[in-house]
Design a protein around this motif. Structure first.
Motif, mmCIF file in Angstrom:
data_model
loop_
_atom_site.group_PDB
_atom_site.id
_atom_site.type_symbol
_atom_site.label_atom_id
_atom_site.label_comp_id
_atom_site.label_asym_id
_atom_site.label_seq_id
_atom_site.Cartn_x
_atom_site.Cartn_y
_atom_site.Cartn_z
ATOM 1 N N GLY A 177 -32.615 28.657 16.613
ATOM 2 C CA GLY A 177 -33.180 28.234 15.345
ATOM 3 C C GLY A 177 -32.165 28.319 14.217
ATOM 4 N N ALA A 178 -32.542 27.785 13.050
ATOM 5 C CA ALA A 178 -31.651 27.838 11.893
ATOM 6 C C ALA A 178 -31.463 29.272 11.415
ATOM 7 C CB ALA A 178 -32.212 26.977 10.761
ATOM 8 N N MET A 179 -32.453 30.129 11.640
ATOM 9 C CA MET A 179 -32.360 31.490 11.112
ATOM 10 C C MET A 179 -31.217 32.265 11.763
ATOM 11 S SD MET A 179 -33.285 33.486 8.844
ATOM 12 C CE MET A 179 -34.382 32.229 8.220
ATOM 13 N N GLU A 180 -31.001 32.089 13.072
ATOM 14 C CA GLU A 180 -29.852 32.755 13.679
ATOM 15 C C GLU A 180 -28.555 32.190 13.112
ATOM 16 O OE1 GLU A 180 -28.050 34.155 17.951
ATOM 17 O OE2 GLU A 180 -28.613 32.055 17.765
ATOM 18 N N GLU A 280 -25.855 26.429 3.761
ATOM 19 C CA GLU A 280 -26.806 25.407 3.339
ATOM 20 C C GLU A 280 -27.956 25.343 4.342
ATOM 21 O OE1 GLU A 280 -26.879 20.825 1.649
ATOM 22 O OE2 GLU A 280 -25.226 21.459 2.940
ATOM 23 N N ASP A 281 -29.089 25.907 3.944
ATOM 24 C CA ASP A 281 -30.290 25.947 4.781
ATOM 25 C C ASP A 281 -31.022 24.623 4.613
ATOM 26 O OD1 ASP A 281 -32.650 26.433 6.072
ATOM 27 O OD2 ASP A 281 -33.110 28.296 5.022
ATOM 28 N N ASP A 282 -30.962 23.772 5.639
ATOM 29 C CA ASP A 282 -31.533 22.425 5.555
ATOM 30 C C ASP A 282 -32.595 22.221 6.621
ATOM 31 O OD1 ASP A 282 -31.731 20.000 4.287
ATOM 32 O OD2 ASP A 282 -29.957 19.105 5.218
ATOM 33 N N ALA A 283 -33.443 23.238 6.802
ATOM 34 C CA ALA A 283 -34.430 23.209 7.881
ATOM 35 C C ALA A 283 -35.505 22.140 7.686
ATOM 36 C CB ALA A 283 -35.097 24.578 8.009
ATOM 37 N N TYR A 284 -35.688 21.650 6.439
ATOM 38 C CA TYR A 284 -36.742 20.665 6.159
ATOM 39 C C TYR A 284 -36.188 19.260 5.962
ATOM 40 C CZ TYR A 284 -39.038 25.110 5.336
ATOM 41 O OH TYR A 284 -39.508 26.379 5.493
ATOM 42 N N ALA A 285 -34.948 19.035 6.420
ATOM 43 C CA ALA A 285 -34.255 17.770 6.149
ATOM 44 C C ALA A 285 -35.051 16.546 6.587
ATOM 45 C CB ALA A 285 -32.890 17.770 6.836
ATOM 46 N N GLU A 286 -35.733 16.626 7.729
ATOM 47 C CA GLU A 286 -36.423 15.448 8.279
ATOM 48 C C GLU A 286 -37.814 15.233 7.690
ATOM 49 O OE1 GLU A 286 -34.880 13.380 9.949
ATOM 50 O OE2 GLU A 286 -33.627 14.232 11.545
ATOM 51 N N LEU A 287 -38.258 16.105 6.797
ATOM 52 C CA LEU A 287 -39.635 16.026 6.299
ATOM 53 C C LEU A 287 -39.727 15.390 4.918
ATOM 54 C CD1 LEU A 287 -40.988 19.480 7.527
ATOM 55 C CD2 LEU A 287 -40.972 17.267 8.694
ATOM 56 N N ASP A 301 -18.131 18.117 1.550
ATOM 57 C CA ASP A 301 -17.273 19.237 1.949
ATOM 58 C C ASP A 301 -15.978 18.728 2.574
ATOM 59 O OD1 ASP A 301 -16.243 21.652 2.742
ATOM 60 O OD2 ASP A 301 -17.652 21.948 4.400
ATOM 61 N N ASP A 302 -14.866 18.893 1.866
ATOM 62 C CA ASP A 302 -13.581 18.466 2.401
ATOM 63 C C ASP A 302 -12.664 19.637 2.742
ATOM 64 O OD1 ASP A 302 -13.024 19.333 -0.142
ATOM 65 O OD2 ASP A 302 -12.141 17.461 -0.851
ATOM 66 N N GLU A 303 -13.207 20.864 2.675
ATOM 67 C CA GLU A 303 -12.396 22.040 3.011
ATOM 68 C C GLU A 303 -13.079 22.959 4.015
ATOM 69 O OE1 GLU A 303 -10.843 24.316 -0.186
ATOM 70 O OE2 GLU A 303 -9.623 22.672 -0.996
ATOM 71 N N GLY A 304 -14.207 22.530 4.589
ATOM 72 C CA GLY A 304 -14.893 23.357 5.578
ATOM 73 C C GLY A 304 -15.567 24.579 4.993
ATOM 74 N N LEU A 305 -15.913 24.534 3.679
ATOM 75 C CA LEU A 305 -16.552 25.678 3.021
ATOM 76 C C LEU A 305 -18.051 25.765 3.288
ATOM 77 C CD1 LEU A 305 -15.118 26.049 -0.607
ATOM 78 C CD2 LEU A 305 -15.197 27.797 1.179
ATOM 79 N N VAL A 306 -18.659 24.648 3.687
ATOM 80 C CA VAL A 306 -20.117 24.590 3.833
ATOM 81 C C VAL A 306 -20.513 24.802 5.286
ATOM 82 C CG1 VAL A 306 -22.187 23.184 3.522
ATOM 83 C CG2 VAL A 306 -20.310 23.029 1.859
ATOM 84 N N MET A 307 -21.393 25.762 5.508
ATOM 85 C CA MET A 307 -22.001 25.971 6.823
ATOM 86 C C MET A 307 -23.405 25.373 6.768
ATOM 87 S SD MET A 307 -20.726 29.880 7.639
ATOM 88 C CE MET A 307 -20.536 30.431 5.937
ATOM 89 N N HIS A 308 -23.530 24.157 7.299
ATOM 90 C CA HIS A 308 -24.793 23.417 7.207
ATOM 91 C C HIS A 308 -25.678 23.757 8.401
ATOM 92 C CE1 HIS A 308 -27.410 19.808 7.755
ATOM 93 N NE2 HIS A 308 -27.568 20.000 6.463
ATOM 94 N N CYS A 309 -26.880 24.255 8.130
ATOM 95 C CA CYS A 309 -27.762 24.758 9.188
ATOM 96 C C CYS A 309 -29.026 23.907 9.275
ATOM 97 C CB CYS A 309 -28.140 26.210 8.912
ATOM 98 S SG CYS A 309 -26.705 27.300 8.739
ATOM 99 N N GLY A 310 -29.336 23.464 10.488
ATOM 100 C CA GLY A 310 -30.528 22.668 10.725
ATOM 101 C C GLY A 310 -31.328 23.230 11.886
#
Length: 469
Positions: A177-180, A280-287, A301-310
């Protein structure tokens, strides 16, 4: 006006005048074609236009119905007062008391964190589980534990590509899951005692993670429509040693707020200037209720600073617990930490979701789910209009399944929570969404379950309890 536009306006006028009442079935395409002497395609175009305007809703195998509408437009909740000092977090006991209230199936689940099970294609997923297991070789069962199921990874990267993003395959980490994913990411960039910028109000699970890891919260106010206050965030980053940010840029829980593209670009530039990583908690992206999902901050993000979670937990398969992170520069550290803790999410569950996605029914399911949630939102707003006090303030998010309700300060949301629970209704009181247990006169309500007469009675019950304050 074209003929379909004229016909749409005629139906809209009947709805506004009350001739066609909320919940009433309107003529089918065939009936309307015969009655008004127009082609079926003209009727379909008109109904599509009315559906897009939110005046009618299509129900599978039942036809078109007038959507429930609130008679008044609720004022927006206020923005949280600014707090300069970092705060220790202690919300777990309160949060668990809310979660425990959801175990009773006789309780109306307005406090639920998930949509109703009947909104998900569980029988199709069961078939995919069978096919997925049958197709797993002995070698694949073990190799997928390290890197994730190869077909699932391919499908996740394809979803990114459809939204105009192209994260490198090696930065994708499949998780429980996104939480882990969010837990792992935070552990990779912080140490106990560090400061983490979070939203106010914030998702209570985010606060629980900070509490567990011994981190301190720097609360940033959130506007109920426009999202996090970037001016306040800029001031905090300039004056405090913030080590990470945990934010929802789209359909933020609990407010439902979303940053627009220019704000996301500004947010990323700010983080880049201070070299502060973003979870970046994006668990509701598809809703989302619109035609296309907004782009995440990860898109800039052009430097890999963002950890995008789905995750698939909120939109497809809640109990399967399959999520992921596009971890940027932190992918290696996140992957190693996952191997040191949980090793791997369930390989059969990964195979099942991969099979389902490959068969092409996911987008059809999402369209049905979004329509159901939008209809249920309208029904809850209409019920709040009928039953809640006149000075209630309520959000109107463009997706997800939560409403944030703000009442006059004389309302004690914890007392309301306890009284509502005794009356068979759950809700999420405002203090669980705050590191300092603020928002004592606010609640979060879920419209994630199909609207029934029982739902209406529950809203009436809440209205009576609110009147007692």
């Amino acid at each position: 006006m074209k003929r379909y536009e004229q016909f749409a306006e005629e139906i809209a006028a009947l709805i506004r005048s009350g001739v066609l009442a909320p919940g009433e079935r309107i003529p089918s395409i065939r009936q309307a074609s015969r009655r008004y002497g127009i082609s079926p395609s003209t009727v379909f175009q008109a109904y599509y236009r009315l559906e897009h305007r939110g005046l009618i809703v299509a129900r599978a195998r039942s036809g078109y119905f007038v959507r429930e509408q609130a008679r008044r437009l609720f004022a927006e909740p206020g923005v949280a007062a600014q707090r300069a000092d970092p705060a220790d977090v202690a919300v777990s006991e309160l949060a668990f008391s809310v979660l425990d209230s959801l175990r009773d199936s006789d309780t109306v689940p307005f406090g639920s964190a998930f949509p109703a099970p009947e909104l998900f294609p569980l029988s199709h997923l069961a078939g995919s589980m069978t096919r997925g297991l049958r197709g797993l070789s002995a070698e694949a069962i073990t190799t997928a534990m390290t890197d994730g199921h190869v077909d699932l990874r391919r499908q996740i990267l394809l979803r990114y590509a459809l939204n105009g993003l192209s994260p490198a395959p090696e930065e994708l980490v499949v998780t429980h899951g996104a939480m882990e994913a969010l837990n792992l990411g935070l552990q990779c960039v912080t140490r106990p005692g560090d400061l983490v910028a979070v939203e106010a109000p914030a998702f209570y699970a985010c606060l629980q993670v900070l509490e567990r890891l011994g981190l301190r919260a720097v609360e940033i106010p959130v506007h109920p429509r426009h999202g996090i206050d970037l001016e306040v965030l800029a001031e905090r980053l300039a004056t405090l040693p913030v080590r990470a940010c945990w934010l929802m840029s789209h359909l933020q829980n609990p407010l439902g707020a979303s940053l627009d593209d220019s704000a996301k670009r500004e947010l990323y530039a700010l983080l880049k200037r201070h070299q502060v990583p973003l979870l970046e908690d994006d668990a509701y992206a598809e809703l989302h209720f619109g035609a296309r999902p907004p782009r995440p901050v990860k898109a800039f993000d052009d430097e890999g600073l963002v950890m995008h979670c789905g995750s698939f937990s909120k939109c497809l398969a809640p109990g399967y617990r399959i999520g992921w992170m596009a971890a940027g520069r932190f992918a290696g550290a996140v992957s190693r930490l996952r191997l040191m803790t949980t090793i791997s999410p369930s390989v059969p569950a990964q195979a099942a979701i991969a099979d389902y996605l490959q068969r092409g029914g996911y987008d059809r399911h999402l369209r049905r789910l979004r329509l159901a949630l939008e209809s249920q939102q309208q029904a809850m707003l209409a019920a709040a209009d009928r039953h809640f006090p006149a000075d209630t303030r309520i959000t109107r998010p463009a997706g997800g399944y939560f409403l944030w309700c703000e009442f006059p300060e004389r309302v004690d949301s914890l007392a309301l929570f306890r009284r509502a629970l005794k009356a068979g209704v759950s809700l999420a009181p405002g203090p669980i969404f705050s590191a300092t247990q603020g928002f004592g006169h606010c609640i979060r309500l879920s419209y994630g379950h199909p609207w029934t007469a029982r739902s209406e009675r529950a809203m009436a019950t809440l209205g009576r309890l609110l009147a007692d304050f």
